[in-house]
Design an enzyme around this catalytic site. Structure first.
Site, PDB file in Angstrom:
ATOM      1  N   ASN A   9       0.850  -1.341  -0.472  1.00 33.85           N
ATOM      2  CA  ASN A   9      -0.034   0.429   0.317  1.00 33.85           C
ATOM      3  C   ASN A   9       1.180   1.684  -0.293  1.00 33.85           C
ATOM      4  O   ASN A   9       1.623   1.639   0.678  1.00 33.85           O
ATOM      5  CB  ASN A   9      -1.016  -0.010   1.523  1.00 33.85           C
ATOM      6  CG  ASN A   9      -1.878   0.890   1.589  1.00 33.85           C
ATOM      7  OD1 ASN A   9      -1.974   2.100   0.478  1.00 33.85           O
ATOM      8  ND2 ASN A   9      -2.424   1.652   2.586  1.00 33.85           N
ATOM      9  N   LYS A  11       0.504   3.734  -0.259  1.00 33.75           N
ATOM     10  CA  LYS A  11      -0.125   5.422   0.073  1.00 33.75           C
ATOM     11  C   LYS A  11       0.058   6.728  -0.336  1.00 33.75           C
ATOM     12  O   LYS A  11      -0.303   6.951  -1.867  1.00 33.75           O
ATOM     13  CB  LYS A  11       0.313   5.500   1.549  1.00 33.75           C
ATOM     14  CG  LYS A  11      -0.321   4.007   3.000  1.00 33.75           C
ATOM     15  CD  LYS A  11       0.166   4.739   3.959  1.00 33.75           C
ATOM     16  CE  LYS A  11      -0.217   3.388   4.309  1.00 33.75           C
ATOM     17  NZ  LYS A  11      -0.083   3.271   6.161  1.00 33.75           N
ATOM     18  N   HIS A  95      -9.775   1.967   4.491  1.00 33.06           N
ATOM     19  CA  HIS A  95      -8.417   1.841   5.299  1.00 33.06           C
ATOM     20  C   HIS A  95      -8.579   2.426   6.766  1.00 33.06           C
ATOM     21  O   HIS A  95      -9.607   3.705   6.745  1.00 33.06           O
ATOM     22  CB  HIS A  95      -7.430   2.667   4.806  1.00 33.06           C
ATOM     23  CG  HIS A  95      -5.860   2.549   5.145  1.00 33.06           C
ATOM     24  ND1 HIS A  95      -5.499   3.059   6.311  1.00 33.06           N
ATOM     25  CD2 HIS A  95      -5.022   1.520   5.009  1.00 33.06           C
ATOM     26  CE1 HIS A  95      -4.096   2.866   6.137  1.00 33.06           C
ATOM     27  NE2 HIS A  95      -3.709   1.750   6.029  1.00 33.06           N
ATOM     28  N   GLU A  97      -6.806   5.100   7.822  1.00 31.26           N
ATOM     29  CA  GLU A  97      -6.589   6.753   7.315  1.00 31.26           C
ATOM     30  C   GLU A  97      -7.773   6.419   6.518  1.00 31.26           C
ATOM     31  O   GLU A  97      -8.165   7.654   6.956  1.00 31.26           O
ATOM     32  CB  GLU A  97      -5.803   6.266   6.572  1.00 31.26           C
ATOM     33  CG  GLU A  97      -3.582   6.441   7.659  1.00 31.26           C
ATOM     34  CD  GLU A  97      -2.700   5.789   6.773  1.00 31.26           C
ATOM     35  OE1 GLU A  97      -2.571   5.979   5.694  1.00 31.26           O
ATOM     36  OE2 GLU A  97      -1.864   4.746   7.361  1.00 31.26           O
ATOM     37  N   GLU A 164      -6.226  -4.582  10.621  1.00 28.35           N
ATOM     38  CA  GLU A 164      -4.806  -3.913  10.776  1.00 28.35           C
ATOM     39  C   GLU A 164      -4.731  -3.105  12.181  1.00 28.35           C
ATOM     40  O   GLU A 164      -5.781  -2.313  12.165  1.00 28.35           O
ATOM     41  CB  GLU A 164      -4.638  -2.877   9.680  1.00 28.35           C
ATOM     42  CG  GLU A 164      -4.600  -3.113   8.307  1.00 28.35           C
ATOM     43  CD  GLU A 164      -3.816  -2.195   7.170  1.00 28.35           C
ATOM     44  OE1 GLU A 164      -3.110  -2.440   6.663  1.00 28.35           O
ATOM     45  OE2 GLU A 164      -4.777  -1.454   6.863  1.00 28.35           O
ATOM     46  N   GLY A 170       2.301   1.792  10.347  1.00 31.90           N
ATOM     47  CA  GLY A 170       2.962   2.637  10.167  1.00 31.90           C
ATOM     48  C   GLY A 170       4.706   3.025  11.872  1.00 31.90           C
ATOM     49  O   GLY A 170       5.222   3.971  12.062  1.00 31.90           O
ATOM     50  N   SER A 202       3.050  -2.963  10.158  1.00 29.55           N
ATOM     51  CA  SER A 202       4.365  -3.013   9.961  1.00 29.55           C
ATOM     52  C   SER A 202       5.081  -4.185  10.012  1.00 29.55           C
ATOM     53  O   SER A 202       6.210  -4.345  10.475  1.00 29.55           O
ATOM     54  CB  SER A 202       5.579  -1.930  11.839  1.00 29.55           C
ATOM     55  OG  SER A 202       4.655  -1.621  12.436  1.00 29.55           O
TER      56      SER A 202
HETATM   57  P1  PGA Z   1       2.484  -0.454   7.677  1.00 31.31           P
HETATM   58  O1  PGA Z   1       1.255   0.136   6.884  1.00 31.31           O
HETATM   59  O2  PGA Z   1       2.912  -1.596   7.246  1.00 31.31           O
HETATM   60  O3  PGA Z   1       3.411   1.134   7.166  1.00 31.31           O
HETATM   61  O4  PGA Z   1       3.537  -0.256   9.311  1.00 31.31           O
HETATM   62  C1  PGA Z   1       0.230  -0.464   7.347  1.00 31.31           C
HETATM   63  C2  PGA Z   1      -1.535  -0.595   6.207  1.00 31.31           C
HETATM   64  O5  PGA Z   1      -1.103   1.018   6.520  1.00 31.31           O
HETATM   65  O6  PGA Z   1      -1.677  -0.507   5.503  1.00 31.31           O
END
Ligand code: PGA
Length: 238
Positions: A9, A11, A95, A97, A164, A170, A202
């Site tokens: 992803n 982003k 997601h 976010e 998640e 992150g 992560s």
């Molecule tokens: P990350 O993000 O691997 O950077 O923790 C995962 C995600 O938001 O799908």
């Protein structure tokens, strides 16, 4: 047996040139993937065309969101059929976010997923608890509600769920394998054993194999570690 599915992803990262560079670089690399593992990247919509023209391997293209509507007066939105016409197969929906910064609810997530399936895209529906909810031991309650409402009426053979935990995204704080397994097992128990469930938060080349070895974890949704070619290859190679 359920397949494995690993989706990067990106982003809001990489402009056109950086997208081209990634694809040129990966096309020169030799790596072997398992034939039962599906892999791909959720690309910012504006770079999907560049991505689709330059990709040279089995990589699937995913978008990071879609509109819940088919067409019409929805300024700024992108529809399922537009995405399909550029070779997109998967779409990340809900997601954390988007839930946090764009106020998406389980209801919106459900409507988007219905629209995606109707137009032949596979939704990757994200769920996960916040740090507070985790610390208050409400994870199963929160995830259970998200699953019930976001997946309402959906054909479970046509979707993927990404578990998640928000506190692991992150932050470099991956959930323990046991904990990720426990929640993914819980999701299987309230849905179907056929459902594909990814873990996200992560994930990197060093922890992905252990995560995928868990019986109820069928793949990963990966942010940071999908941005560089070598680290992306370390996620998807055998
Ligand atoms: P990350 O993000 O691997 O950077 O923790 C995962 C995600 O938001 O799908």
């Amino acid at each position: 047996m359920r397949k494995k599915i690993i989706i990067g992803n990106w982003k809001m990262n990489k402009d056109k040139k950086e997208t081209e560079n990634f694809l040129n670089e990966i096309s020169k690399k030799k790596f072997e993937t398992d034939k039962d593992t599906i892999y791909g990247i959720a690309v910012p919509s504006i770079n999907i065309e560049t991505f689709s023209l330059l990709k040279t391997n089995e990589m699937k293209i995913s978008s990071q969101d879609i509109s819940q509507f088919d067409s019409g007066a929805y300024t700024g939105e992108i529809s399922s059929s537009m995405l399909k016409s550029f070779g997109v197969t998967y779409v990340v929906i809900g997601h954390s976010e988007r839930r946090a910064y764009h106020f998406e609810t389980n209801k919106t997530v459900n409507l988007k997923a219905v629209n995606a399936i109707k137009n032949g895209l596979v939704p990757i529906i994200c769920v996960g608890e916040t740090l507070d909810e985790y610390e208050n031991k409400q994870s199963k309650e929160v995830v259970g509600k998200q699953i019930k409402e976001s997946l309402k009426g959906l054909d479970l053979s046509k979707i993927v769920v990404a578990y998640e935990p928000v506190w692991a995204i992150g932050t470099g704080k991956t959930a323990t394998f046991e904990y990720a397994q426990e929640i993914c097992e819980f999701i299987h128990s309230i849905t179907s054993k056929e459902l594909l469930i990814q873990y996200g938060g992560s994930v990197n080349g060093s922890n992905i194999k252990d995560l995928l070895n868990q019986p109820d974890i069928d793949g990963a949704l990966v942010g940071g570690a999908s941005l560089e070619v070598d680290s992306f290859i370390s996620l998807i190679s055998k």
